[in-house]
Design a protein around this motif. Structure first.
Motif, short mmCIF file in Angstrom:
data_model
loop_
_atom_site.label_atom_id
_atom_site.label_comp_id
_atom_site.label_asym_id
_atom_site.label_seq_id
_atom_site.Cartn_x
_atom_site.Cartn_y
_atom_site.Cartn_z
N THR A 165 -12.87 -10.49 75.42
CA THR A 165 -12.09 -9.67 74.50
C THR A 165 -11.77 -8.33 75.15
OG1 THR A 165 -13.27 -10.69 72.68
CG2 THR A 165 -12.02 -8.69 72.20
N ASP A 202 -16.05 0.01 67.66
CA ASP A 202 -15.01 -0.85 67.13
C ASP A 202 -13.82 -0.89 68.09
OD1 ASP A 202 -13.57 1.52 66.70
OD2 ASP A 202 -14.53 1.77 64.75
N LEU A 203 -12.82 -1.67 67.73
CA LEU A 203 -11.68 -1.86 68.62
C LEU A 203 -10.92 -0.56 68.88
CD1 LEU A 203 -10.19 -5.22 67.31
CD2 LEU A 203 -11.29 -4.82 69.53
N GLN A 251 -2.24 -0.13 66.48
CA GLN A 251 -2.41 -1.50 66.96
C GLN A 251 -1.08 -2.23 66.87
OE1 GLN A 251 -6.06 -3.67 65.63
NE2 GLN A 251 -4.63 -5.33 65.26
N GLU A 265 -0.34 -5.82 68.41
CA GLU A 265 -0.58 -7.22 68.10
C GLU A 265 -1.71 -7.73 68.98
OE1 GLU A 265 2.24 -10.20 69.20
OE2 GLU A 265 2.79 -9.17 71.05
N THR A 266 -2.16 -8.91 68.68
CA THR A 266 -3.25 -9.49 69.43
C THR A 266 -2.79 -10.80 70.02
OG1 THR A 266 -4.83 -8.44 67.98
CG2 THR A 266 -5.62 -10.32 69.25
N GLY A 297 -3.98 -14.16 72.22
CA GLY A 297 -5.16 -14.89 72.68
C GLY A 297 -4.76 -16.30 73.00
N SER A 298 -5.18 -16.78 74.14
CA SER A 298 -4.88 -18.16 74.50
C SER A 298 -5.77 -18.60 75.65
CB SER A 298 -3.42 -18.32 74.89
OG SER A 298 -3.20 -17.81 76.19
N VAL A 342 -8.77 -12.98 74.74
CA VAL A 342 -8.04 -12.32 73.65
C VAL A 342 -7.83 -10.88 74.04
CG1 VAL A 342 -8.32 -11.43 71.31
CG2 VAL A 342 -8.89 -13.81 71.80
N VAL A 398 -6.20 -7.15 72.49
CA VAL A 398 -5.61 -6.41 71.38
C VAL A 398 -4.76 -5.31 72.00
CG1 VAL A 398 -6.06 -5.16 69.25
CG2 VAL A 398 -7.67 -6.91 70.04
N VAL A 442 13.02 5.35 53.86
CA VAL A 442 13.32 4.04 53.28
C VAL A 442 14.50 3.36 53.98
CG1 VAL A 442 12.38 4.61 51.03
CG2 VAL A 442 14.83 4.97 51.47
N ARG A 443 15.19 4.09 54.81
CA ARG A 443 16.27 3.47 55.57
C ARG A 443 16.02 3.61 57.06
NH1 ARG A 443 21.90 5.37 52.70
NH2 ARG A 443 21.12 5.39 50.58
N THR A 444 16.52 2.64 57.75
CA THR A 444 16.44 2.66 59.19
C THR A 444 17.66 3.40 59.72
OG1 THR A 444 15.34 0.56 59.17
CG2 THR A 444 16.49 1.10 61.17
N GLU A 495 20.64 3.37 61.86
CA GLU A 495 21.31 2.20 62.42
C GLU A 495 22.11 2.49 63.66
OE1 GLU A 495 22.99 -0.66 59.45
OE2 GLU A 495 22.89 1.16 58.26
#
Lengths: 231, 231
Positions: free
Chosen positions: B9, B53-54, B75, B77-78, B80-81, B91, B93, B224-226, B228
């Motif tokens: 990990t 902790d992580l 964070q 995404e994680t 793992g494979s 894995v 993180v 509330v808006r991106t 563009e």
DNA sequence: AAAATAGTGTCTCTAAGACAATATGCG
DNA sequence: CGCATATTGTCTTAGAGACACTATTTT
């Protein structure tokens, strides 16, 4: 750098469905220690032999502990610490899955003596959960609510064909508030994800609603604005 | 269910900064196998003894391999494979961190023989990276771009005090396109995150710009808006 | 005053909120 | 027809894009 790592790695899917006009998640009752007889998410350790990757590990858990199939599986977050499992350092990858109707044949197997759909209220589920699973559920619910308010994922929860009212209800149930019919309609029209079906459902003594299907259950449309709800 | 898990990990922070009007990430050159002499993210194994902790594992990596400090760590995404590391199931993180100015004293230590800021172009970095790190970088860059377009995180990259033009530049550099001055101004005004500072910077022969500071470097405002961009 | 960048005014446009007005199928 | 729900119309509002115009320093 050759310390043998003993970090346990698990996946914990939070499986959502809606019925009886309420949001529910799937829980299993643990039949081993720790937290024996406590309700928990239907997750478990990643198996190096069985699982190619994390995503398929999550799908395997889904299949083993329930036999629901899902059209949507998304990684939420990963929690890892020395303290979250009494047995030592552990890491869990939280997923959320959307499934349409609860299947009757939930299989109680693989470490689960019981399986149950539990209602998700304002403050999560009513029963206490094993480990830090309440926190994981909270994170998954927040992610679901956020996503529902700016994408079309919620439609994936519906059994096809569905009416526009079904769609509206799903949104209101998940977001736990009213949503504007017209706004929702406009959003789904602009997404061009729905296709009208020309069957019709009887349903009593009034004007029957049009029935829709998703053109593609895998596609999710992202909007540039979030639905804010009443001001 | 008592197979001793050997899943490695790790945490891999993608550390962003901006200088020379370009987005950069921090890379280290590996001095051990596998991928010896290859550039990689400044990550590494979670240490059960050192890390609570992580999140703190990610902070430790940041500190060890560089000595930058960050005001923002998220964070991503994680992954793992069985296949991403030739040594077996692993894995990782992925985190992304924002730091203001590149520090001169990058320490080459802990498995890194060299440390370097590498420019992030349209298609990621120009050098090949170890493991699946190019994929991790891509995920982090996408997340950064998304976040910058609907939050105020980008401001955290600036050294204080800064001008509005600095703020605009940061956005344009990260998003890799022009942003509307007025729109950005309105957004930051409505966020109420900036506070005017009454010093003034000389800067040549024209009207000097107001200088700002963040009221609180930890707070991130969500819109509330991106944004563009040009249609 | 001229240069040159800083900062503002304001028009248009998109899409959401609110809610009224029609439409439709059935008894 | 009239009920009850379905569907559409449309007015208002928030906030982004576009871009011109005004303001403020320094030389």
């Amino acid at each position: 750098m050759n310390n043998a790592h003993q970090i346990q790695t698990s996946v914990d899917p939070v499986i959502f469905t809606v019925f009886d006009m309420k949001l529910h998640i799937l829980l299993v009752k643990r039949n081993i220690e720790p937290y024996k007889d406590c309700w928990a998410l239907p997750g478990g350790l990643v198996d190096e032999k069985l699982d190619q990757d994390l995503h398929s590990a999550a799908l395997r858990k889904l299949k083993e502990k329930t036999n629901v199939t899902t059209h949507y599986l998304e990684q939420v977050e990963t929690l890892g610490s020395a303290s979250r499992d009494p047995r030592g350092w552990s890491v869990t990858v939280v997923y959320f899955a959307l499934v349409t109707v609860p299947e009757e044949n939930l299989s109680a197997a693989h470490g689960a003596s019981e399986v149950r759909w539990e209602e998700v209220g304002k403050n999560g589920v009513a029963v206490p959960l094993a480990f830090d699973h309440e926190k994981l559920v909270k994170a998954a619910v927040e992610r679901l609510r956020a996503k529902v308010s700016y994408t079309t994922v919620a439609a994936g929860l519906l059994a096809e064909p569905f009416t526009f009212l079904d769609l509206q209800n799903i949104h209101e149930i998940i977001l736990n508030r009213k949503v504007e019919k017209k706004s929702l309609m406009r959003r789904y029209e602009s997404s061009e994800l729905l296709t009208e079906v020309n069957e019709t459902r009887k349903e009593g003594r009034m004007r029957p609603a049009k029935l829709y299907r998703l053109k593609d259950r895998e596609t999710v449309h992202y909007f540039v604005r979030t639905m804010e709800g009443p001001r």
